[in-house]
Design a protein around this motif. Structure first.
Motif, PDB file in Angstrom:
ATOM      1  N   ALA A  52     -15.406 -28.213  82.865  1.00  0.00           N
ATOM      2  CA  ALA A  52     -15.392 -27.631  84.206  1.00  0.00           C
ATOM      3  C   ALA A  52     -15.984 -26.232  84.182  1.00  0.00           C
ATOM      4  O   ALA A  52     -15.876 -25.516  83.188  1.00  0.00           O
ATOM      5  CB  ALA A  52     -13.973 -27.595  84.765  1.00  0.00           C
ATOM      6  N   ILE A  53     -16.603 -25.852  85.304  1.00  0.00           N
ATOM      7  CA  ILE A  53     -17.130 -24.501  85.494  1.00  0.00           C
ATOM      8  C   ILE A  53     -16.483 -23.935  86.744  1.00  0.00           C
ATOM      9  O   ILE A  53     -16.620 -24.491  87.842  1.00  0.00           O
ATOM     10  CB  ILE A  53     -18.661 -24.495  85.680  1.00  0.00           C
ATOM     11  CG1 ILE A  53     -19.365 -25.186  84.516  1.00  0.00           C
ATOM     12  CG2 ILE A  53     -19.169 -23.054  85.827  1.00  0.00           C
ATOM     13  CD1 ILE A  53     -20.868 -25.347  84.722  1.00  0.00           C
ATOM     14  N   ARG A  54     -15.754 -22.845  86.598  1.00  0.00           N
ATOM     15  CA  ARG A  54     -15.156 -22.156  87.735  1.00  0.00           C
ATOM     16  C   ARG A  54     -16.135 -21.102  88.261  1.00  0.00           C
ATOM     17  O   ARG A  54     -17.091 -20.746  87.599  1.00  0.00           O
ATOM     18  CB  ARG A  54     -13.831 -21.516  87.322  1.00  0.00           C
ATOM     19  CG  ARG A  54     -12.794 -22.538  86.847  1.00  0.00           C
ATOM     20  CD  ARG A  54     -11.486 -21.881  86.482  1.00  0.00           C
ATOM     21  NE  ARG A  54     -11.612 -20.939  85.378  1.00  0.00           N
ATOM     22  CZ  ARG A  54     -10.613 -20.204  84.897  1.00  0.00           C
ATOM     23  NH1 ARG A  54      -9.409 -20.305  85.434  1.00  0.00           N
ATOM     24  NH2 ARG A  54     -10.808 -19.384  83.883  1.00  0.00           N
ATOM     25  N   GLN A  55     -15.865 -20.630  89.479  1.00  0.00           N
ATOM     26  CA  GLN A  55     -16.762 -19.673  90.152  1.00  0.00           C
ATOM     27  C   GLN A  55     -18.196 -20.216  90.122  1.00  0.00           C
ATOM     28  O   GLN A  55     -19.154 -19.527  89.786  1.00  0.00           O
ATOM     29  CB  GLN A  55     -16.673 -18.297  89.484  1.00  0.00           C
ATOM     30  CG  GLN A  55     -15.273 -17.714  89.476  1.00  0.00           C
ATOM     31  CD  GLN A  55     -15.186 -16.371  88.780  1.00  0.00           C
ATOM     32  OE1 GLN A  55     -16.016 -15.491  88.998  1.00  0.00           O
ATOM     33  NE2 GLN A  55     -14.178 -16.189  87.925  1.00  0.00           N
ATOM     34  N   LEU A  56     -18.315 -21.459  90.498  1.00  0.00           N
ATOM     35  CA  LEU A  56     -19.530 -22.237  90.257  1.00  0.00           C
ATOM     36  C   LEU A  56     -20.785 -21.639  90.869  1.00  0.00           C
ATOM     37  O   LEU A  56     -21.822 -21.536  90.207  1.00  0.00           O
ATOM     38  CB  LEU A  56     -19.327 -23.666  90.773  1.00  0.00           C
ATOM     39  CG  LEU A  56     -20.512 -24.609  90.601  1.00  0.00           C
ATOM     40  CD1 LEU A  56     -20.845 -24.806  89.127  1.00  0.00           C
ATOM     41  CD2 LEU A  56     -20.229 -25.940  91.275  1.00  0.00           C
ATOM     42  N   LEU A  57     -20.733 -21.258  92.144  1.00  0.00           N
ATOM     43  CA  LEU A  57     -21.956 -20.780  92.791  1.00  0.00           C
ATOM     44  C   LEU A  57     -22.365 -19.399  92.319  1.00  0.00           C
ATOM     45  O   LEU A  57     -23.509 -18.983  92.514  1.00  0.00           O
ATOM     46  CB  LEU A  57     -21.784 -20.798  94.317  1.00  0.00           C
ATOM     47  CG  LEU A  57     -21.522 -22.169  94.937  1.00  0.00           C
ATOM     48  CD1 LEU A  57     -21.671 -22.098  96.452  1.00  0.00           C
ATOM     49  CD2 LEU A  57     -22.417 -23.244  94.360  1.00  0.00           C
ATOM     50  N   ILE A  58     -21.428 -18.687  91.680  1.00  0.00           N
ATOM     51  CA  ILE A  58     -21.768 -17.414  91.049  1.00  0.00           C
ATOM     52  C   ILE A  58     -22.380 -17.658  89.680  1.00  0.00           C
ATOM     53  O   ILE A  58     -23.353 -16.998  89.288  1.00  0.00           O
ATOM     54  CB  ILE A  58     -20.510 -16.526  90.928  1.00  0.00           C
ATOM     55  CG1 ILE A  58     -19.956 -16.191  92.315  1.00  0.00           C
ATOM     56  CG2 ILE A  58     -20.814 -15.244  90.148  1.00  0.00           C
ATOM     57  CD1 ILE A  58     -18.617 -15.488  92.291  1.00  0.00           C
ATOM     58  N   GLN A  59     -21.837 -18.627  88.954  1.00  0.00           N
ATOM     59  CA  GLN A  59     -22.267 -18.893  87.579  1.00  0.00           C
ATOM     60  C   GLN A  59     -23.550 -19.722  87.497  1.00  0.00           C
ATOM     61  O   GLN A  59     -24.231 -19.692  86.476  1.00  0.00           O
ATOM     62  CB  GLN A  59     -21.136 -19.615  86.811  1.00  0.00           C
ATOM     63  CG  GLN A  59     -19.869 -18.796  86.653  1.00  0.00           C
ATOM     64  CD  GLN A  59     -20.113 -17.515  85.895  1.00  0.00           C
ATOM     65  OE1 GLN A  59     -20.815 -17.496  84.883  1.00  0.00           O
ATOM     66  NE2 GLN A  59     -19.549 -16.407  86.391  1.00  0.00           N
ATOM     67  N   VAL A  60     -23.861 -20.455  88.544  1.00  0.00           N
ATOM     68  CA  VAL A  60     -25.069 -21.298  88.531  1.00  0.00           C
ATOM     69  C   VAL A  60     -25.952 -20.918  89.721  1.00  0.00           C
ATOM     70  O   VAL A  60     -25.933 -21.575  90.772  1.00  0.00           O
ATOM     71  CB  VAL A  60     -24.697 -22.801  88.581  1.00  0.00           C
ATOM     72  CG1 VAL A  60     -25.952 -23.665  88.405  1.00  0.00           C
ATOM     73  CG2 VAL A  60     -23.661 -23.140  87.520  1.00  0.00           C
ATOM     74  N   PRO A  61     -26.693 -19.842  89.586  1.00  0.00           N
ATOM     75  CA  PRO A  61     -27.575 -19.393  90.677  1.00  0.00           C
ATOM     76  C   PRO A  61     -28.561 -20.492  91.069  1.00  0.00           C
ATOM     77  O   PRO A  61     -29.097 -21.207  90.229  1.00  0.00           O
ATOM     78  CB  PRO A  61     -28.307 -18.190  90.062  1.00  0.00           C
ATOM     79  CG  PRO A  61     -27.414 -17.718  88.959  1.00  0.00           C
ATOM     80  CD  PRO A  61     -26.775 -18.958  88.403  1.00  0.00           C
ATOM     81  N   GLY A  62     -28.776 -20.623  92.335  1.00  0.00           N
ATOM     82  CA  GLY A  62     -29.699 -21.642  92.830  1.00  0.00           C
ATOM     83  C   GLY A  62     -29.008 -22.904  93.297  1.00  0.00           C
ATOM     84  O   GLY A  62     -29.582 -23.681  94.072  1.00  0.00           O
TER      85      GLY A  62
END
Length: 246
Positions: A52-62
């Motif tokens: 899992a990746i939290r703070q997703l839209l911050i951690q995966v730009p675009g």
């Protein structure tokens, strides 16, 4: 069923599934971006059952550009008012071989920047430097959860099971002996579909009897202000991440 009917279903049952919101090309672009992502270690959850990746839209730009298509934005604006913002984003990738079962529960925790003693906020947690807390009921009632399915999810593949209308009972602990399991529903969602939910809806994660992937982007939206000095850990205005002017 048009979007207004889906909104009515969501409000009445606590759940609604809209198929075909994203096409195969759009879903594959999301998957490619997620596979190339290099998130900060503190935002990752990794074990034999789950990535899992939290703070997703911050951690995966675009990724937000791929999610907030004109069609998704149109759906969102008919579900919520323009003052709603993104308050949490997580990517879940349940391993195909996982036989992980999660019992019935409600999603009662929000993520905040710092811990503070504030009336009505309770059950504090700290996981990998991220504070979670159960807020007052009205904040949870204000939340709209949207799950984007990157794979077909059926009864044999760990689909969510829900108790319709259970979101109307407020915050409560699930007791199987008291549950009306005759009304239980299995939420099968095809790749590219979205599942709209209330966090107060009683839901469980089924065991999987297949080897298929179960990848989901979990988004939570809200329009409520937290009691000072508390602040949302993630606060992304929709007009700042959507390609549409809204």
């Amino acid at each position: 069923m048009n979007i207004i009917n889906h909104k009515k279903e969501f409000e009445e049952l606590g759940s609604s599934i809209i198929p075909g919101v994203f096409n195969a090309s759009e879903i594959n672009a999301m998957i490619d971006l997620l596979e190339q992502a290099k998130p900060e270690p503190g935002t990752l959850i990794e074990n034999e059952n789950l990535f899992a990746i939290r703070q997703l839209l911050i951690q995966v730009p675009g990724l937000s550009d791929l999610i907030f298509t004109p069609y998704f934005s149109q759906i969102f604006l008919q579900l919520a008012s323009a003052d709603y913002f993104l308050s949490k984003a997580i990517y879940f990738d349940k391993a195909g071989q996982s036989n992980w079962f999660v019992a019935y529960h409600q999603d009662l925790s929000i993520s905040v920047k710092e811990k503070a003693s504030v009336t009505g906020y309770r059950h504090w947690t700290l996981k990998k430097g991220q504070y979670g807390v159960e807020p007052p009921l009205e904040i949870l009632e204000n939340t709209i959860t949207i799950r984007i399915h990157l794979d077909n999810t059926g009864a044999e593949n760990g689909a969510l099971r829900i108790i319709p209308k259970s979101h109307k009972k407020g915050i409560h602990r699930f007791r199987s002996a008291e549950a009306n399991l005759k009304g239980e529903q299995v939420c099968e969602v095809q790749k590219g579909g979205i599942h709209i939910m209330s966090p107060l809806l009683m839901h469980a994660s089924s065991r999987s009897s297949s080897k298929q992937a179960r990848r989901v982007i979990h988004l939570e939206f809200n329009s409520a202000n937290l009691a000072k000095p508390l602040e949302w850990l993630e606060y992304l205005r929709i007009d700042s991440i959507s390609p549409l002017s809204i």
